[in-house]
Design a protein around this motif. Structure first.
Motif, PDB file in Angstrom:
ATOM      1  N   SER A   1       0.856  -1.186   0.000  1.00  0.00           N
ATOM      2  CA  SER A   1       0.000   0.000   0.000  1.00  0.00           C
ATOM      3  C   SER A   1       0.890   1.233   0.000  1.00  0.00           C
ATOM      4  O   SER A   1       2.089   1.156   0.244  1.00  0.00           O
TER       5      SER A   1
ATOM      6  N   PRO B   1      -4.466  -2.209   1.002  1.00  0.00           N
ATOM      7  CA  PRO B   1      -3.925  -3.025  -0.092  1.00  0.00           C
ATOM      8  C   PRO B   1      -5.017  -3.284  -1.134  1.00  0.00           C
ATOM      9  O   PRO B   1      -6.214  -3.255  -0.817  1.00  0.00           O
TER      10      PRO B   1
ATOM     11  N   TYR C   1      -0.513   1.674  -7.447  1.00  0.00           N
ATOM     12  CA  TYR C   1       0.258   0.628  -6.780  1.00  0.00           C
ATOM     13  C   TYR C   1       1.124  -0.137  -7.778  1.00  0.00           C
ATOM     14  O   TYR C   1       2.311  -0.384  -7.532  1.00  0.00           O
TER      15      TYR C   1
END
Length: 161
Positions: free
Chosen positions: A42, A48, A146
């Motif tokens: 994260s 996440p 991400y």
């Protein structure tokens, strides 16, 4: 003399294809994550991507079923205990089928009907559907960030087949 006409910008089938295109793309984003990073990576305290995917899984299918059945069920993200990428992808496919099945059962006349989604959000059904799509796009954008931070090229955002 003014003439009022009614024109349809998008029909029900096109709206479903649009939504499913976004689901196909989000599925590819999930696939792009290495297993460990899907559950552990994260940035800036955000969740996440596995948790974002579980949120999306807890909304689309359950909400469409709730709408069609006319039963405002509570939101329940905790019910999904998915601990592998394979489980998330399998559930994604299952819920995509649920979305398709219930969307196709929703009569066109009901789209303007107000529905109390999850017993909390009192909006027209069409607005709820737009929320489902918008929320997915929002979280998929986090997934793109991400993936790029991990040095992984995400899928092209316009490829929704």
């Amino acid at each position: 003399m003014d003439t009022v006409t009614s024109a349809q910008v998008i029909n029900k089938d096109a709206l479903l294809r649009h939504w499913l295109g976004h689901r196909n793309l989000t599925r590819r984003v999930i696939e792009a994550f290495p297993e460990k990073e899907l559950f552990g990576f994260s940035i800036g305290g955000m969740r996440p991507f596995s948790q974002l995917a579980i949120e999306l899984l807890s909304i689309g299918g359950p909400a469409m079923e709730s709408i069609v059945k006319g039963e405002p069920l509570p939101y329940n993200e905790e019910a999904l205990r998915l601990i592998t990428k394979e489980q998330i992808l399998a559930k994604w496919d299952e819920q995509t089928d649920v979305i398709t099945r219930y969307f196709n059962q929703l009569p066109l006349e009901r789209f303007s009907e107000t529905f109390n989604l999850f017993g909390q959000y009192e909006f027209p059904i069409i607005d709820n559907i737009f929320y489902f799509i918008d929320n997915e796009i929002h979280h998929r954008g986090q997934g793109y960030v991400y993936l790029r931070a991990l040095g992984i090229e995400p899928p092209m955002f316009w490829e929704r087949d």
